[in-house]
Scaffold this motif. Structure first.
Motif, PDB file in Angstrom:
ATOM      1  N   ALA A  78     -24.946 -27.571  57.155  1.00  0.00           N
ATOM      2  CA  ALA A  78     -24.416 -28.820  57.695  1.00  0.00           C
ATOM      3  C   ALA A  78     -23.052 -28.537  58.307  1.00  0.00           C
ATOM      4  N   PRO A  79     -22.610 -29.341  59.268  1.00  0.00           N
ATOM      5  CA  PRO A  79     -21.312 -29.112  59.887  1.00  0.00           C
ATOM      6  C   PRO A  79     -20.196 -29.171  58.858  1.00  0.00           C
ATOM      7  N   THR A  80     -19.279 -28.232  58.933  1.00  0.00           N
ATOM      8  CA  THR A  80     -18.127 -28.206  58.024  1.00  0.00           C
ATOM      9  C   THR A  80     -16.858 -27.905  58.797  1.00  0.00           C
ATOM     10  N   GLU A  81     -15.746 -28.263  58.209  1.00  0.00           N
ATOM     11  CA  GLU A  81     -14.469 -27.920  58.809  1.00  0.00           C
ATOM     12  C   GLU A  81     -14.206 -26.429  58.608  1.00  0.00           C
ATOM     13  N   PRO A  82     -13.519 -25.795  59.535  1.00  0.00           N
ATOM     14  CA  PRO A  82     -13.221 -24.377  59.390  1.00  0.00           C
ATOM     15  C   PRO A  82     -12.434 -24.118  58.113  1.00  0.00           C
ATOM     16  N   ASN A  83     -12.726 -22.963  57.473  1.00  0.00           N
ATOM     17  CA  ASN A  83     -11.999 -22.491  56.298  1.00  0.00           C
ATOM     18  C   ASN A  83     -12.234 -23.327  55.045  1.00  0.00           C
ATOM     19  N   ASN A  84     -13.137 -24.294  55.077  1.00  0.00           N
ATOM     20  CA  ASN A  84     -13.464 -24.994  53.837  1.00  0.00           C
ATOM     21  C   ASN A  84     -14.135 -24.042  52.866  1.00  0.00           C
ATOM     22  N   LYS A  85     -13.780 -24.142  51.603  1.00  0.00           N
ATOM     23  CA  LYS A  85     -14.441 -23.355  50.570  1.00  0.00           C
ATOM     24  C   LYS A  85     -15.568 -24.206  50.013  1.00  0.00           C
ATOM     25  N   ILE A  86     -16.778 -23.758  50.248  1.00  0.00           N
ATOM     26  CA  ILE A  86     -17.955 -24.570  49.914  1.00  0.00           C
ATOM     27  C   ILE A  86     -18.971 -23.709  49.163  1.00  0.00           C
ATOM     28  N   PHE A  87     -19.507 -24.257  48.074  1.00  0.00           N
ATOM     29  CA  PHE A  87     -20.587 -23.618  47.346  1.00  0.00           C
ATOM     30  C   PHE A  87     -21.787 -24.557  47.341  1.00  0.00           C
ATOM     31  N   HIS A  88     -22.960 -23.981  47.511  1.00  0.00           N
ATOM     32  CA  HIS A  88     -24.158 -24.806  47.596  1.00  0.00           C
ATOM     33  C   HIS A  88     -25.302 -24.113  46.886  1.00  0.00           C
ATOM     34  N   GLY A  89     -26.068 -24.857  46.110  1.00  0.00           N
ATOM     35  CA  GLY A  89     -27.225 -24.267  45.445  1.00  0.00           C
ATOM     36  C   GLY A  89     -27.674 -25.102  44.264  1.00  0.00           C
ATOM     37  N   GLU A  90     -28.546 -24.525  43.454  1.00  0.00           N
ATOM     38  CA  GLU A  90     -29.028 -25.206  42.263  1.00  0.00           C
ATOM     39  C   GLU A  90     -27.968 -25.176  41.166  1.00  0.00           C
ATOM     40  N   CYS A  91     -27.954 -26.219  40.352  1.00  0.00           N
ATOM     41  CA  CYS A  91     -27.000 -26.279  39.250  1.00  0.00           C
ATOM     42  C   CYS A  91     -27.705 -26.107  37.912  1.00  0.00           C
ATOM     43  N   PHE A  92     -26.962 -25.619  36.954  1.00  0.00           N
ATOM     44  CA  PHE A  92     -27.436 -25.477  35.578  1.00  0.00           C
ATOM     45  C   PHE A  92     -26.573 -26.393  34.729  1.00  0.00           C
ATOM     46  N   VAL A  93     -27.188 -27.330  34.019  1.00  0.00           N
ATOM     47  CA  VAL A  93     -26.439 -28.393  33.354  1.00  0.00           C
ATOM     48  C   VAL A  93     -26.384 -28.167  31.839  1.00  0.00           C
ATOM     49  N   LEU A  94     -25.180 -28.287  31.303  1.00  0.00           N
ATOM     50  CA  LEU A  94     -24.912 -28.136  29.878  1.00  0.00           C
ATOM     51  C   LEU A  94     -24.167 -29.365  29.378  1.00  0.00           C
ATOM     52  N   ASP A  95     -23.996 -29.463  28.055  1.00  0.00           N
ATOM     53  CA  ASP A  95     -23.198 -30.576  27.547  1.00  0.00           C
ATOM     54  C   ASP A  95     -21.887 -30.062  26.952  1.00  0.00           C
ATOM     55  N   ASP A  96     -21.422 -30.626  25.853  1.00  0.00           N
ATOM     56  CA  ASP A  96     -20.086 -30.332  25.339  1.00  0.00           C
ATOM     57  C   ASP A  96     -20.040 -29.056  24.489  1.00  0.00           C
ATOM     58  N   ASN A  97     -18.805 -28.517  24.405  1.00  0.00           N
ATOM     59  CA  ASN A  97     -18.477 -27.459  23.433  1.00  0.00           C
ATOM     60  C   ASN A  97     -19.340 -26.199  23.571  1.00  0.00           C
ATOM     61  N   ILE A  98     -19.578 -25.787  24.799  1.00  0.00           N
ATOM     62  CA  ILE A  98     -20.242 -24.506  25.032  1.00  0.00           C
ATOM     63  C   ILE A  98     -19.202 -23.413  24.798  1.00  0.00           C
ATOM     64  N   ASP A  99     -19.446 -22.568  23.796  1.00  0.00           N
ATOM     65  CA  ASP A  99     -18.413 -21.595  23.425  1.00  0.00           C
ATOM     66  C   ASP A  99     -18.657 -20.235  24.071  1.00  0.00           C
ATOM     67  N   THR A 100     -17.661 -19.363  23.935  1.00  0.00           N
ATOM     68  CA  THR A 100     -17.719 -18.065  24.612  1.00  0.00           C
ATOM     69  C   THR A 100     -18.804 -17.157  24.039  1.00  0.00           C
ATOM     70  N   ASP A 101     -19.164 -17.357  22.769  1.00  0.00           N
ATOM     71  CA  ASP A 101     -20.228 -16.541  22.194  1.00  0.00           C
ATOM     72  C   ASP A 101     -21.582 -16.931  22.776  1.00  0.00           C
ATOM     73  N   GLN A 102     -21.715 -18.192  23.189  1.00  0.00           N
ATOM     74  CA  GLN A 102     -22.937 -18.611  23.872  1.00  0.00           C
ATOM     75  C   GLN A 102     -22.957 -18.105  25.313  1.00  0.00           C
ATOM     76  N   ILE A 103     -21.778 -18.001  25.903  1.00  0.00           N
ATOM     77  CA  ILE A 103     -21.681 -17.507  27.285  1.00  0.00           C
ATOM     78  C   ILE A 103     -21.965 -16.008  27.338  1.00  0.00           C
ATOM     79  N   ILE A 104     -21.368 -15.233  26.439  1.00  0.00           N
ATOM     80  CA  ILE A 104     -21.648 -13.798  26.353  1.00  0.00           C
ATOM     81  C   ILE A 104     -21.441 -13.366  24.905  1.00  0.00           C
ATOM     82  N   SER A 105     -22.501 -12.881  24.289  1.00  0.00           N
ATOM     83  CA  SER A 105     -22.459 -12.525  22.872  1.00  0.00           C
ATOM     84  C   SER A 105     -21.563 -11.317  22.626  1.00  0.00           C
TER      85      SER A 105
END
Length: 265
Positions: A78-105
């Motif tokens: 889609a048209p964007t302004e030059p130099n905009n920082k844009i990320f696009h794609g599928e999202c992964f949804v989590l809820d509260d209190n996701i800790d670092t051991d869950q992110i990487i053991s």
């Protein structure tokens, strides 16, 4: 010169040059540098190589190719302004209190991110500690996730302090995390490593999105669009942390701004 002497000289140089920055920027960078030095002293065998490496397609001071950092796409169809920082794609949804051991053991913290093979392997273990109810973040036999954006609730990245957590997400292909709030140390580590953009939402977005929704994050516009639901959300400005992440982390920012000398070729 010994590694200890190099680290002392480097940190002293950064601290001295912080005085030349505006008060707001100086205080934030000083805080990041303090956190980095503390973490660095505990994990120097694994993280010193990673954080001293240069940007993508360059060679680090240890002659190890640097892993890719979070780099925003300039277009998503889609048209964007030059130099905009844009990320696009599928999202992964989590809820509260996701800790670092869950992110990487803990068992994977021996992997050295500055070694390309181990950086990729670290990414393949991202989110491996999550409960089964969230589904698979990375499919069997894959080293990258299909989800470039993570959406979470409050206190994301809580638990033990480990710089491997944002590094693992970046290695897996995550570009940005949008959370209601962050554990302070995870936020700092995300900025210090330059691996992902830790963005805060003005409202609880995780309750209104589901895994697999197609979303767009505009860093400079402070917006998140959910194309699957048609909803738009306001994000809090990332502020002075943005340029540090853009540069590839605290040391690369310090080099690019002349706070410390660039490594000799």
């Amino acid at each position: 010169m010994t590694m200890a002497a190099i680290n002392v000289t480097r940190s002293a140089s950064v601290s001295t040059n912080l005085m030349h920055f505006p008060a707001k920027t100086s205080s934030k960078l000083a805080l990041l540098q303090t956190q980095h030095i503390s973490m660095h002293s505990r994990h120097k065998n694994t993280l010193n190589l990673h954080l001293s490496a240069t940007r993508k397609n360059r060679i680090s001071t240890y002659s190890v190719p640097n892993p890719p950092r979070a780099v925003a796409s300039q277009s998503y169809g889609a048209p964007t302004e030059p130099n905009n920082k844009i990320f696009h794609g599928e999202c992964f949804v989590l809820d509260d209190n996701i800790d670092t051991d869950q992110i990487i053991s803990t068992e994977y913290l021996t992997l050295v991110p500055s070694i390309p093979e181990e950086y990729e392997k670290l990414g393949s273990y991202a989110m491996i500690g999550l409960p089964d109810r969230y589904g698979r973040f990375i499919e069997d036999g894959q080293t990258k996730t299909q989800y470039s954006i993570v959406i979470a609730g409050a206190n994301f990245g809580c638990g033990s302090s480990r710089e491997h957590a944002p590094v693992a997400l970046g290695a897996a292909g995550v570009k940005a995390v949008v959370a209601e709030s962050y554990a302070r140390i995870f936020f700092r580590n995300s900025v210090a490593t330059g691996e992902i953009y830790p963005l805060e939402s003005e409202r609880r977005v995780c309750d209104e999105c589901k895994t697999g929704d197609i979303v767009t994050v505009e860093i400079e516009g402070n917006k998140l669009f959910n194309h699957s639901t048609g909803k738009e959300y306001v994000l809090k400005p990332i502020g002075d942390a943005g340029p540090v992440i853009d540069a590839g982390g605290i040391f690369e920012y310090a080099r690019k701004t002349g706070m410390i000398a660039a490594p000799s070729s």
